[in-house]
Structures are given as structure tokens and as C-alpha cells.
Enzyme design. Structure first.
Site, PDB file in Angstrom:
ATOM      1  N   ASP A   1       2.413  28.173   4.750  1.00 31.27           N
ATOM      2  CA  ASP A   1       2.319  29.173   6.099  1.00 31.27           C
ATOM      3  C   ASP A   1       4.352  30.351   6.356  1.00 31.27           C
ATOM      4  O   ASP A   1       4.555  28.841   7.006  1.00 31.27           O
ATOM      5  CB  ASP A   1       1.776  29.202   7.145  1.00 31.27           C
ATOM      6  CG  ASP A   1       1.555  30.472   7.609  1.00 31.27           C
ATOM      7  OD1 ASP A   1       2.107  32.179   7.712  1.00 31.27           O
ATOM      8  OD2 ASP A   1       0.383  30.912   8.714  1.00 31.27           O
TER       9      ASP A   1
ATOM     10  N   ARG B   1       4.775  32.987   7.752  1.00 31.77           N
ATOM     11  CA  ARG B   1       5.371  33.803   8.314  1.00 31.77           C
ATOM     12  C   ARG B   1       5.706  33.776   9.247  1.00 31.77           C
ATOM     13  O   ARG B   1       6.446  32.858  10.133  1.00 31.77           O
ATOM     14  CB  ARG B   1       4.195  34.353   8.849  1.00 31.77           C
ATOM     15  CG  ARG B   1       3.080  35.083   7.946  1.00 31.77           C
ATOM     16  CD  ARG B   1       1.397  35.387   7.793  1.00 31.77           C
ATOM     17  NE  ARG B   1       0.814  34.980   8.528  1.00 31.77           N
ATOM     18  CZ  ARG B   1      -0.327  34.137   8.881  1.00 31.77           C
ATOM     19  NH1 ARG B   1      -0.910  35.402   9.046  1.00 31.77           N
ATOM     20  NH2 ARG B   1      -1.101  33.600   8.621  1.00 31.77           N
TER      21      ARG B   1
HETATM   22  N1  LIG Z   1      -0.543  32.767   0.076  1.00 30.91           N
HETATM   23  C1  LIG Z   1      -1.555  32.861   0.130  1.00 30.91           C
HETATM   24  N2  LIG Z   1      -2.369  33.992   1.509  1.00 30.91           N
HETATM   25  C2  LIG Z   1      -3.315  34.563   2.054  1.00 30.91           C
HETATM   26  C3  LIG Z   1      -4.361  33.513   1.252  1.00 30.91           C
HETATM   27  N3  LIG Z   1      -5.494  34.376   1.302  1.00 30.91           N
HETATM   28  C4  LIG Z   1      -5.283  35.332   2.336  1.00 30.91           C
HETATM   29  N4  LIG Z   1      -3.729  35.046   2.981  1.00 30.91           N
HETATM   30  C5  LIG Z   1      -3.014  35.809   3.045  1.00 30.91           C
HETATM   31  O1  LIG Z   1      -2.415  35.060   4.724  1.00 30.91           O
HETATM   32  C6  LIG Z   1      -2.886  36.338   5.940  1.00 30.91           C
HETATM   33  C7  LIG Z   1      -3.537  36.338   6.906  1.00 30.91           C
HETATM   34  O2  LIG Z   1      -3.981  35.167   7.178  1.00 30.91           O
HETATM   35  P1  LIG Z   1      -4.881  34.050   7.868  1.00 30.91           P
HETATM   36  O3  LIG Z   1      -4.850  32.885   7.696  1.00 30.91           O
HETATM   37  O4  LIG Z   1      -6.264  35.389   7.047  1.00 30.91           O
HETATM   38  O5  LIG Z   1      -5.467  34.495   9.118  1.00 30.91           O
HETATM   39  P2  LIG Z   1      -4.023  34.740  10.550  1.00 30.91           P
HETATM   40  O6  LIG Z   1      -4.105  35.741  10.382  1.00 30.91           O
HETATM   41  O7  LIG Z   1      -3.019  33.317  10.030  1.00 30.91           O
HETATM   42  O8  LIG Z   1      -5.300  34.556  12.226  1.00 30.91           O
HETATM   43  P3  LIG Z   1      -6.619  35.306  12.560  1.00 30.91           P
HETATM   44  O9  LIG Z   1      -5.557  35.642  13.146  1.00 30.91           O
HETATM   45  O10 LIG Z   1      -7.289  34.544  12.595  1.00 30.91           O
HETATM   46  O11 LIG Z   1      -7.003  35.978  11.674  1.00 30.91           O
HETATM   47  C8  LIG Z   1      -2.133  37.863   5.285  1.00 30.91           C
HETATM   48  O12 LIG Z   1      -1.298  37.994   4.699  1.00 30.91           O
HETATM   49  C9  LIG Z   1      -2.998  37.341   2.960  1.00 30.91           C
HETATM   50  O13 LIG Z   1      -2.542  38.522   2.660  1.00 30.91           O
HETATM   51  C10 LIG Z   1      -3.852  32.695   0.503  1.00 30.91           C
HETATM   52  O14 LIG Z   1      -4.787  31.849  -0.220  1.00 30.91           O
HETATM   53  N5  LIG Z   1      -3.139  32.493  -0.415  1.00 30.91           N
END
Ligand SMILES: Nc1nc2c(ncn2[C@@H]2O[C@H](COP(=O)(O)OP(=O)(O)OP(=O)(O)O)[C@@H](O)[C@H]2O)c(=O)[nH]1
Ligand SMILES: [Zn+2]
EC number: 3.5.4.25
Length: 232
Positions: free
Chosen positions: A158, A160
């Protein structure tokens, strides 16, 4: 796919600073973002007519959005979602993840209350970008889980950052959030920035056969609060 991209040693990530490698919270110091508020318009949706605000990060040229309903200024905590871009889930109805359903649920809940906001951050694919996310999906189609796929591409689980929430919240005079998320690291990262999260509101929707493994991996490896039962 071109030969060049196949042999690229490390796919190029988006212009974001690396965050935690799936660890508890980003360890590098918060970056002080200066975002420009550029324009705002009405955004009619099936649930309410929101205000859509466009911000630009002058350093990177990256564009971010805030979808706002009602008067969010002041000490009363604001029902909010900090949503990371997922073109496949938010725009193309992908069932591989829960993003599209979470976005819709967040907007609907805010409309029901008449007050709240979604910060829509352009950090696609947890910061690795759209094409790299599709590369990661390709690896997942071949058996990798969501974390392993990122790591095989040379990325942390992650990448972000949430620093840019600060100038957005400051622009609206928001003082505290009731944050819709299942991600403990998101709560910790915001609190580390000095943003008050007065309540964590679960947002667990659209578990389906295509995202079952993805959600289980998020709970097991990324620490998400996910229970078996879904909410409305
Ligand atoms: N690298 C990668 N990114 C993903 C994948 N699936 C979803 N994403 C990205 O993950 C991000 C969303 O994050 P999530 O981990 O689903 O959720 P979160 O925002 O951390 O947590 P919540 O607030 O609970 O939804 C978005 O930017 C998506 O494009 C994946 O398999 N691989
Ligand atoms: Zn998604």
C-alpha cells in the site's frame, strides 16, 4: 504488452511518496501539501444534489475531488469517506473489489443525513497507478493474492498517503470526522496528521464470489476490520 514494458525492472509508480509497506501507518513524516481549490459545481446524483469541488496539487499537477453535502464547517463531526480512486470498481462496475459499492453507500448515507463529504483521492491502485493495478490483477488471475501481486511487481502492499486530506478539510473548515472505513491504517494515518476521527463507521458492502479472496487477504494481511456479515 510491449517487450519494453515486459522487461521493465520496476514498473513506474504514480508520483506519490511511498507509504507503509502494509505496516501500521506511513512512517515517513507528513508532507505539507498546498492544494489549489480551482472550481466547484452542482453534482446531481440519484441520492442528492451534491457540490463537487476540484482541487489541484500544483507540485504534481494531480487533481483531487471533494463531494460535499450541507454545511460541513464547524465542530460537529462530519460523516465522511476518504476514498481512493478505483477506476475499475468506481466506473466500470468491477466486482473484483468493494470500491464501487462503498462509494455508492457512502454517498447514499450522506444524502440520508443531509450532511457529509467524500474526499476522492487520485491514488489509483493503492498508489501504484491504473496500469500497474491491471498488471497486479493479471498476477492475481494466475494465483497471487493482492499483496503478493504488488510485491512481485516491486511495490509495497500500500503506497497511499493521506496528507492531502489536511488542506481539503481546512478549506471547508471541517474539524472532526465520522469516518466510513474498514481500514485501521487509514484511521491511524489521519489521526497522525492531527485530523480528529471521532468515530469509525463500518462500510462493509458487496462481498461476492469475485472479491471473496481479495477481502479475506485485506483482513489477514492488511488488518482491515471485516466481518462475515454485510451491512446495508
Ligand atoms: N494494487 C492494488 N490496488 C487495488 C487492488 N484492488 C483494489 N485496489 C485499490 O485499492 C484502493 C482501495 O483500497 P482498499 O484496500 O480496497 O480499501 P481502503 O480504502 O484501504 O479501506 P476502506 O476504507 O475500508 O475501503 C483503490 O485505490 C483501488 O484501486 C489490487 O488488487 N491491487
Ligand atoms: Zn476497487
Amino acid at each position: 504488452m510491449s517487450k519494453k514494458s515486459l522487461t521493465s525492472p520496476r514498473p513506474h509508480a504514480e508520483a506519490l511518496e511511498p507509504g507503509s509497506a502494509g505496516g501500521p501507518v506511513p512512517t515517513s513524516p507528513p508532507v505539507s501539501y498546498q492544494l489549489d481549490h480551482v472550481a466547484a459545481c452542482n453534482l446531481p446524483t440519484p441520492w442528492a444534489v451534491f457540490r463537487l469541488h476540484a482541487f489541484v496539487d500544483p507540485a504534481s499537477g494531480k487533481e483531487h475531488l471533494a463531494v460535499v453535502l450541507g454545511d460541513v464547517t464547524g465542530p460537529e463531526p462530519v460523516l465522511a469517506r476518504v476514498h481512493s480512486e478505483c477506476l475499475t470498481g468506481d466506473g466500470l462496475f468491477s466486482q473484483r473489489c468493494d470500491c464501487g459499492a462503498q462509494l455508492e453507500t457512502a454517498l447514499r448515507r450522506i444524502a440520508d443525513e443531509g450532511r457529509g463529504m467524500v474526499l476522492y483521492l487520485r491514488q489509483e491502485g493503492r498508489g501504484i497507478g491504473l496500469v500497474n493495478k491491471i498488471r497486479a490483477y493479471q498476477l492475481q488471475d494466475a494465483g497471487a493474492d493482492t499483496v503478493e501481486a504488488n510485491e512481485r511487481l516491486g511495490f509495497p502492499a500500500d503506497m497511499r498517503r493521506y496528507d492531502l486530506c489536511q488542506p481539503m478539510l481546512k478549506y471547508f473548515g471541517v474539524q472532526a470526522l465520522r469516518l466510513m472505513t474498514n481500514n485501521p491504517r487509514k484511521v491511524q494515518a489521519l489521526e497522525r496528521l492531527g485530523i480528529t476521527v471521532s468515530e469509525r463507521v463500518p462500510i462493509q458492502v458487496n462481498r461476492n464470489p469475485y472479491n471473496e479472496g481479495y477481502l479475506s487477504t485485506k483482513a489477514a494481511k492488511l488488518g482491515h476490520w471485516l466481518k462475515d456479515k454485510l451491512e446495508g
